[in-house]
Design a protein around this motif. Structure first.
Motif, PDB file in Angstrom:
ATOM      1  N   VAL A  52     -31.545  53.190   6.124  1.00 48.34           N
ATOM      2  CA  VAL A  52     -32.044  52.562   7.347  1.00 48.34           C
ATOM      3  C   VAL A  52     -31.989  53.549   8.518  1.00 48.34           C
ATOM      4  CG1 VAL A  52     -31.368  50.213   6.675  1.00 48.34           C
ATOM      5  CG2 VAL A  52     -29.752  51.649   7.957  1.00 48.34           C
ATOM      6  N   GLY A  99     -33.988  55.485  12.188  1.00 50.65           N
ATOM      7  CA  GLY A  99     -35.055  56.424  12.521  1.00 50.65           C
ATOM      8  C   GLY A  99     -35.296  56.421  14.016  1.00 50.65           C
ATOM      9  N   ILE A 127     -27.717  66.587  -0.731  1.00 52.64           N
ATOM     10  CA  ILE A 127     -27.506  65.192  -0.339  1.00 52.64           C
ATOM     11  C   ILE A 127     -28.499  64.279  -1.071  1.00 52.64           C
ATOM     12  CG2 ILE A 127     -29.086  65.280   1.639  1.00 52.64           C
ATOM     13  CD1 ILE A 127     -26.960  63.780   3.243  1.00 52.64           C
ATOM     14  N   GLY A 128     -29.585  64.848  -1.531  1.00 53.31           N
ATOM     15  CA  GLY A 128     -30.614  64.062  -2.222  1.00 53.31           C
ATOM     16  C   GLY A 128     -30.269  63.748  -3.666  1.00 53.31           C
ATOM     17  N   GLU A 134     -26.403  52.494  -3.161  1.00 50.94           N
ATOM     18  CA  GLU A 134     -27.311  53.181  -2.237  1.00 50.94           C
ATOM     19  C   GLU A 134     -27.107  54.690  -2.332  1.00 50.94           C
ATOM     20  OE1 GLU A 134     -26.203  52.649   1.963  1.00 50.94           O
ATOM     21  OE2 GLU A 134     -24.254  51.940   1.285  1.00 50.94           O
ATOM     22  N   HIS A 152     -27.684  59.579   1.204  1.00 52.72           N
ATOM     23  CA  HIS A 152     -28.481  60.139   2.309  1.00 52.72           C
ATOM     24  C   HIS A 152     -29.037  59.042   3.205  1.00 52.72           C
ATOM     25  CE1 HIS A 152     -32.265  58.986   0.376  1.00 52.72           C
ATOM     26  NE2 HIS A 152     -31.837  59.529  -0.751  1.00 52.72           N
ATOM     27  N   ALA A 162     -39.551  63.531  -0.681  1.00 53.56           N
ATOM     28  CA  ALA A 162     -38.101  63.268  -0.759  1.00 53.56           C
ATOM     29  C   ALA A 162     -37.627  63.307  -2.207  1.00 53.56           C
ATOM     30  CB  ALA A 162     -37.794  61.909  -0.149  1.00 53.56           C
ATOM     31  N   ASN A 163     -36.409  63.726  -2.372  1.00 51.43           N
ATOM     32  CA  ASN A 163     -35.801  63.758  -3.708  1.00 51.43           C
ATOM     33  C   ASN A 163     -35.410  62.329  -4.112  1.00 51.43           C
ATOM     34  OD1 ASN A 163     -34.250  64.189  -5.981  1.00 51.43           O
ATOM     35  ND2 ASN A 163     -33.069  65.865  -5.108  1.00 51.43           N
ATOM     36  N   ASP A 195     -35.998  70.214  -1.791  1.00 49.85           N
ATOM     37  CA  ASP A 195     -34.598  70.409  -1.369  1.00 49.85           C
ATOM     38  C   ASP A 195     -33.753  71.133  -2.410  1.00 49.85           C
ATOM     39  OD1 ASP A 195     -35.110  67.973  -2.788  1.00 49.85           O
ATOM     40  OD2 ASP A 195     -33.021  67.397  -2.468  1.00 49.85           O
TER      41      ASP A 195
HETATM   42  P1  NAD Z   1     -30.348  62.133   6.550  1.00 49.54           P
HETATM   43  O1  NAD Z   1     -29.501  62.001   5.330  1.00 49.54           O
HETATM   44  O2  NAD Z   1     -31.427  61.138   6.704  1.00 49.54           O
HETATM   45  O3  NAD Z   1     -31.032  63.589   6.559  1.00 49.54           O
HETATM   46  C1  NAD Z   1     -30.279  64.795   6.639  1.00 49.54           C
HETATM   47  C2  NAD Z   1     -31.113  65.945   6.095  1.00 49.54           C
HETATM   48  O4  NAD Z   1     -31.186  65.844   4.677  1.00 49.54           O
HETATM   49  C3  NAD Z   1     -32.569  65.937   6.589  1.00 49.54           C
HETATM   50  O5  NAD Z   1     -33.012  67.256   6.764  1.00 49.54           O
HETATM   51  C4  NAD Z   1     -33.328  65.284   5.454  1.00 49.54           C
HETATM   52  O6  NAD Z   1     -34.675  65.674   5.356  1.00 49.54           O
HETATM   53  C5  NAD Z   1     -32.522  65.738   4.240  1.00 49.54           C
HETATM   54  N1  NAD Z   1     -32.564  64.724   3.177  1.00 49.54           N
HETATM   55  C6  NAD Z   1     -31.931  63.536   3.157  1.00 49.54           C
HETATM   56  N2  NAD Z   1     -32.233  62.860   2.046  1.00 49.54           N
HETATM   57  C7  NAD Z   1     -33.073  63.641   1.340  1.00 49.54           C
HETATM   58  C8  NAD Z   1     -33.737  63.474   0.102  1.00 49.54           C
HETATM   59  N3  NAD Z   1     -33.605  62.370  -0.665  1.00 49.54           N
HETATM   60  N4  NAD Z   1     -34.549  64.461  -0.324  1.00 49.54           N
HETATM   61  C9  NAD Z   1     -34.707  65.570   0.406  1.00 49.54           C
HETATM   62  N5  NAD Z   1     -34.084  65.802   1.595  1.00 49.54           N
HETATM   63  C10 NAD Z   1     -33.291  64.822   2.058  1.00 49.54           C
HETATM   64  O7  NAD Z   1     -29.381  62.114   7.807  1.00 49.54           O
HETATM   65  P2  NAD Z   1     -29.705  62.126   9.378  1.00 49.54           P
HETATM   66  O8  NAD Z   1     -30.873  63.007   9.620  1.00 49.54           O
HETATM   67  O9  NAD Z   1     -28.438  62.403  10.013  1.00 49.54           O
HETATM   68  O10 NAD Z   1     -30.108  60.629   9.707  1.00 49.54           O
HETATM   69  C11 NAD Z   1     -31.447  60.150   9.778  1.00 49.54           C
HETATM   70  C12 NAD Z   1     -31.423  58.637   9.992  1.00 49.54           C
HETATM   71  O11 NAD Z   1     -30.817  58.006   8.856  1.00 49.54           O
HETATM   72  C13 NAD Z   1     -30.586  58.206  11.184  1.00 49.54           C
HETATM   73  O12 NAD Z   1     -31.246  57.116  11.808  1.00 49.54           O
HETATM   74  C14 NAD Z   1     -29.275  57.776  10.593  1.00 49.54           C
HETATM   75  O13 NAD Z   1     -28.590  56.826  11.366  1.00 49.54           O
HETATM   76  C15 NAD Z   1     -29.734  57.175   9.287  1.00 49.54           C
HETATM   77  N6  NAD Z   1     -28.711  57.172   8.209  1.00 49.54           N
HETATM   78  C16 NAD Z   1     -28.738  56.092   7.424  1.00 49.54           C
HETATM   79  C17 NAD Z   1     -27.862  56.042   6.354  1.00 49.54           C
HETATM   80  C18 NAD Z   1     -27.939  54.860   5.441  1.00 49.54           C
HETATM   81  O14 NAD Z   1     -28.887  54.105   5.518  1.00 49.54           O
HETATM   82  N7  NAD Z   1     -26.975  54.676   4.558  1.00 49.54           N
HETATM   83  C19 NAD Z   1     -26.990  57.100   6.088  1.00 49.54           C
HETATM   84  C20 NAD Z   1     -27.031  58.213   6.912  1.00 49.54           C
HETATM   85  C21 NAD Z   1     -27.920  58.235   7.987  1.00 49.54           C
END
Ligand code: NAD
Length: 364
Positions: free
Chosen positions: A74, A76, A262-263, A283, A286, A298-299, A340
């Motif tokens: 969730v 963004g 993280i993916g 979940e 990431h 995305a991964n 990634d």
């Molecule tokens: P993020 O995990 O979304 O991304 C961090 C980095 O990792 C980014 O560069 C992203 O592109 C990369 N990344 C993440 N998952 C990936 C995947 N599956 N494949 C490839 N690359 C991937 O963390 P953030 O940028 O700090 O947060 C973005 C939003 O997500 C914010 O709104 C935050 O609050 C929210 N968030 C939600 C959760 C959740 O729903 N459990 C957890 C963490 C952050």
């Protein structure tokens, strides 16, 4: 038995990666006779857009009735301006609370094909397979009193309270002991009992539970500062790590970096077992990755490995879990990777192409 699954894809890359997890579940349904019904609902920003709140009563009711919840991610920038208690992330905290998900399980497992992606030397992480169990709904993040006050001399004073009671410790420790029992039978309980009273109660409670119910598991205790160091020095010494909310928050992020991306990492949050059923939410670790959302790159493997973790942890269908883990390992070995984790010179695949590769590996 039919399993009722609630899917909450959420925002950003959430729906993209959950689509691939769903295809894997549907494959398991068609090819391995797993009987599933999947209901999809909104959470987070998507729910704000539709209903004005990040989590509706209808979703809470559906989650309480489901056998398992799968959540994408969730949040963004689109919802950056909404009130603190209405932000997308409040939906996630709300559902954890509604289901009283007190045990957070985060595996740190490294696939051989990704050894080079770790921040540590290959010899130190090769074969790494740790499970961190973090207490999720107590401790200093929730303890009362908490607040910020203005002192007579005008200075500010912020304060939080770390508390843990016997029951809170016992229930999460039981989850950790049970996991250790099904793995390599070694549990390391991490605390700060040399400084904090809450940790003294933590250590005593875990020790008593061990003696009373889990003497077949080897129990050790470690101070959190030492554990942070040992995770970088010699992480393979650990099987299951049990720790509180604050320490677990930090240690599980540290451990996730040992594995590369993280993916790649799934997680589970578990509640109490009632009439043989334990509330469970799976979940990826990431977030919604707004920087790559909508690009189809995305991964999806963390989301797909949530299915594997569900099969292993909640369903105890080890054959199906092993099959899926093997399929993912094979996909990585074959070099079918998103950007990634792609090595230089390797063609990066799309989210869907990696999903296709997993389904093909399952068929084989
Ligand atoms: P993020 O995990 O979304 O991304 C961090 C980095 O990792 C980014 O560069 C992203 O592109 C990369 N990344 C993440 N998952 C990936 C995947 N599956 N494949 C490839 N690359 C991937 O963390 P953030 O940028 O700090 O947060 C973005 C939003 O997500 C914010 O709104 C935050 O609050 C929210 N968030 C939600 C959760 C959740 O729903 N459990 C957890 C963490 C952050």
């Amino acid at each position: 038995m039919t399993h009722n699954l609630l899917f909450l894809p959420g925002d950003g890359i959430g729906p993209e990666v959950m689509r691939e997890a769903r295809r894997v579940l549907e494959w398991l349904g068609a090819k391995r006779g797993l009987k599933l019904t999947i209901t999809e609902m909104l959470i987070g920003g998507a729910s704000i857009d539709m209903h004005g709140v990040p989590l509706t009563d209808a979703v809470i009711a559906a989650a309480q009735n489901a056998d398992v919840v799968f959540l994408g991610a969730v949040g963004g920038p689109k919802w950056a301006g909404v009130a603190h208690d209405k932000r997308p992330e409040a939906g996630l905290l709300g559902i954890r609370k509604a289901l009283d998900l007190f045990a957070n399980l985060r595996p740190a497992v490294i696939f051989d094909a990704l050894l080079d992606a770790s921040s540590l030397k290959p010899d130190i992480v090769r074969g790494l397979d740790i499970m961190i169990v973090r207490e999720l709904v107590g401790g200093v993040y929730f303890g009362q009193p908490r607040g910020i006050e203005i002192l007579p001399d005008g200075q500010k004073r912020g304060y939080n309270t770390q508390t843990y009671s016997t029951h809170e410790i016992q229930r999460v420790a039981r989850v950790a002991f049970e996991l250790a029992r099904a793995r390599r039978k070694a549990l390391c309980s991490v605390d700060k009992a040399n400084v904090m009273e809450s940790s003294i109660v933590w250590r005593e409670t875990v020790t008593e539970l061990h003696q009373a119910e889990y003497a077949d598991v080897t129990l050790s205790h470690m101070y959190v500062d030492n554990c942070a160091m040992q995770l970088c020095r010699a992480p393979k010494q650990f099987d299951v790590i049990l720790t509180d909310n604050l320490f677990g928050d930090i240690l599980s992020d540290e451990a996730s970096m040992l594995t590369g991306s993280i993916g790649m990492l799934p997680s589970a949050s578990l509640g109490a077992e009632i009439n043989g059923k334990r509330a469970a939410l799976y979940e990826p670790i990431h977030g919604s990755a707004p920087d790559i959302a909508g690009k189809g790159i995305a991964n999806p493997l963390a989301a797909i490995l949530c299915v594997e973790m569900w099969l292993r942890t909640s369903r105890r269908d080890l054959a199906a879990a092993d099959l899926l883990a093997k399929a993912v390992a094979q996909v990585l070995q074959n070099g079918a990777r998103t950007a990634d984790i792609a090595t230089s010179g390797q063609k990066a695949l799309t989210t869907q192409e990696v999903g296709d590769a997993v389904l093909k590996a399952l068929e084989n």
